[in-house]
Every structure is written in C-alpha cells, then in structure tokens.
Scaffold this active site. Structure first.
Site, short mmCIF file in Angstrom:
data_model
loop_
_atom_site.label_atom_id
_atom_site.label_comp_id
_atom_site.label_asym_id
_atom_site.label_seq_id
_atom_site.Cartn_x
_atom_site.Cartn_y
_atom_site.Cartn_z
CG ASP A 1 -1.87 1.17 1.27
OD1 ASP A 1 -2.54 1.42 0.25
OD2 ASP A 1 -1.95 1.86 2.30
CB SER A 2 0.29 4.76 -0.83
OG SER A 2 -0.91 4.98 -0.13
CE1 TYR B 1 2.63 5.11 -3.76
CE2 TYR B 1 1.37 3.24 -4.54
CZ TYR B 1 2.55 3.75 -4.06
OH TYR B 1 3.64 2.94 -3.90
N GLY B 2 -2.86 8.85 -4.38
CA GLY B 2 -4.08 9.32 -5.01
C GLY B 2 -3.99 10.64 -5.75
CB CYS C 1 -2.93 0.89 -2.79
SG CYS C 1 -2.96 2.60 -3.38
CG ASN C 2 -9.45 1.31 -2.82
OD1 ASN C 2 -10.46 0.78 -3.27
ND2 ASN C 2 -9.06 1.12 -1.56
CB THR C 3 -4.69 5.12 -5.99
OG1 THR C 3 -5.50 5.96 -5.16
CG2 THR C 3 -4.18 5.92 -7.17
CD GLU D 1 -0.17 7.30 6.02
OE1 GLU D 1 0.61 7.12 6.97
OE2 GLU D 1 -0.32 6.50 5.09
CB CYS E 1 -8.90 5.20 0.16
SG CYS E 1 -7.20 5.49 0.72
CB THR E 2 -6.62 0.28 2.22
OG1 THR E 2 -5.48 0.90 1.63
CG2 THR E 2 -7.17 -0.80 1.31
CG HIS E 3 -4.74 5.50 3.95
ND1 HIS E 3 -4.32 4.90 2.79
CD2 HIS E 3 -3.62 5.93 4.58
CE1 HIS E 3 -3.00 4.97 2.72
NE2 HIS E 3 -2.55 5.58 3.79
#
Length: 265
Positions: A10-11, A42-43, A73-75, A152, A184-186
């Site tokens: 993931d980012s 990344y987005g 990571c969705n992006t 984050e 988004c996994t965040h």
C-alpha cells in the site's frame, strides 16, 4: 511455493486493514507488508507515476519470494492492476472488485456511494466494477483527498476530520445513497467519524474483508495454501518508520514489532 509468504503493499498504513483481515482469515499464512511511506499519497499522482510506484513496490515483494500479491491500495488497483498482472507470473489480487461485490450485496435501493482519492475517483474503476455486476446500479462518487493525510497523522477522530467528512459527504447525503464504499484502505481508520456524519441509514463497506476472501479463493485455486504456521508478519516501509509504527500499532491494537526501512525503485 506453499511455504512462501503473501505479499501486501500500500502507499502507507491503510493497507494494514487488508493485512488484518487476511491474517484473521488465514492465520497460518506468512505475510510480508510494504508501505510506500516515502511517496504517500498515491491518489494525487498521475496514472503513469502510480503504475511505476506499484511495479516497484511489487518488485520488492517478489524479491522476497512471495507466492501471491495483494494490491492493498485502491488507487494502485484502479490504474496499475493490469500492468501488475502482465508483469508478474503469480496471482495478483486488488481491492476494487471485492468491494464492489460487497456493496451490491448490502445495498437496498441500488444507489451506491463511493469515496476515494482523486486518482481512484477519476479512474471510475468502482463505477465500472459495480456496473459490470449490476448494469442498473446508480453510483455517486466523491474524492476525499484530505482523508489519507488525516489517517496517516492519526487524526481520524479529530474535529478536523469531522469537518472534512461533513464537507465531502454532503453531496452523497443529498443523493440519498444507502451504501458507501470506502474506496481507499486508509478510510477504515476514519470509520467512526464517517458513521457519525452519515448516520445509521448508510451502510459502510470496507473491501478488506472481501479481499481476504478473494485471497483465500486464489490460494485454493492455485494450490498455494500453507499447512503450518508462518509466524508473525514482516513489515517494511520506504521512509523513517516512526509514524507508521505509531499509527499502525494504534489501529491494529498491538505493537508491530520491528519495521524495516528499505529503498525501492
């Protein structure tokens, strides 16, 4: 091959939501996680840049001898999944199709909302995935670029996060979506804030659990299931690990142990 690890990237810290679900479902599997914290998010990057980052992250995990890649990571799933599948001769699982399947399973009025990074929303990857499964589904999307840095920073329940959520989600509330895909996994880090803003009438869909089911199915299909315990996950990041350790430990509810900083690309 069965004794090799599953690689997850993931980012940043958000992909730990996927790691948590995979570990819960497949406790015997060894997991290696890479968070590209030096280049998060990344987005906001171009598709060409995201594809390059994703290939470099995957190359690092493949160098560790993994048997399956999870693009948590969705992006990256939205723009780089085809390139990853072409480039690597092993199963590659993204997070978008599993999330779309779950959203349609729980939606009552067939009006699904999707929130994600600018890159994910602009790609319309969720719109395509949802409509491939149900051509009649109505989809409303919104980019929420502040959510990743808030997650984050560990500010998932801060007043700033509530203000941002109310602003971003207002059009989706007005559109009367009954299901919201956290694209988004965040974003699961902000789940309580999102639920507070949206209320009980909207079902939140986190694709992590569905992604874990897809991983299990891929392992069975390719004969890659591990029989004995592989031990605790190994964690790698591309920048100083201090923030990743802090936010990740808070989210998972326990210390991550050693997190190693590495250089990719």
């Amino acid at each position: 091959m069965t004794q090799r690890a599953i690689g997850i990237f993931d980012s940043g810290v958000g992909g730990l939501t996927v790691l948590r679900e995979v570990r819960s479902l497949l406790p015997e599997e060894q997991l290696i996680y890479f968070g590209d914290t030096a280049r998060v998010p990344y987005g906001t990057k171009s598709p060409v840049t995201v594809e390059r980052y994703a290939l470099e992250a995957a190359e690092f995990l493949v160098s560790k001898g993994v048997k399956l890649l999870v693009v948590a990571c969705n992006t990256a799933s939205a723009v780089a999944l085809p390139a990853l599948k072409r480039h690597f001769d092993l199963p590659v699982v993204g997070v978008i199709e599993p999330g779309a399947r779950r959203a349609l399973a729980v939606s009552r009025n067939r009006h699904v909302g999707v929130i994600g990074t600018e890159g994910t929303v602009k790609s319309e990857a969720y719109v395509r995935a949802l409509r491939q499964l149900d051509a009649a589904v109505q989809v409303s999307s919104a980019a929420c670029p502040l959510f990743v840095p808030l997650a984050e920073e560990g500010w998932a329940e801060h007043e700033v996060a509530h203000l941002a959520a109310r602003e971003y989600l207002a059009p989706l509330v007005d559109a009367r979506v009954d299901t919201l895909v956290l694209g988004c996994t965040h974003y699961p880090l902000l789940k309580s804030t999102l639920a507070h803003v949206l209320g009980d009438a909207v079902q939140l869909v986190d694709s992590a659990a569905e992604t874990a089911l897809t991983v299990a199915a891929q392992l069975r299909e390719h004969g890659l299931e591990r029989a004995d315990s592989g031990g605790p996950p190994a964690y790698y990041v591309s920048d100083v690990p201090t923030r990743f350790e802090r936010v990740g430990s808070h989210f998972l509810g326990h210390s991550l142990g050693e997190v190693q900083q590495v250089t990719v690309g």
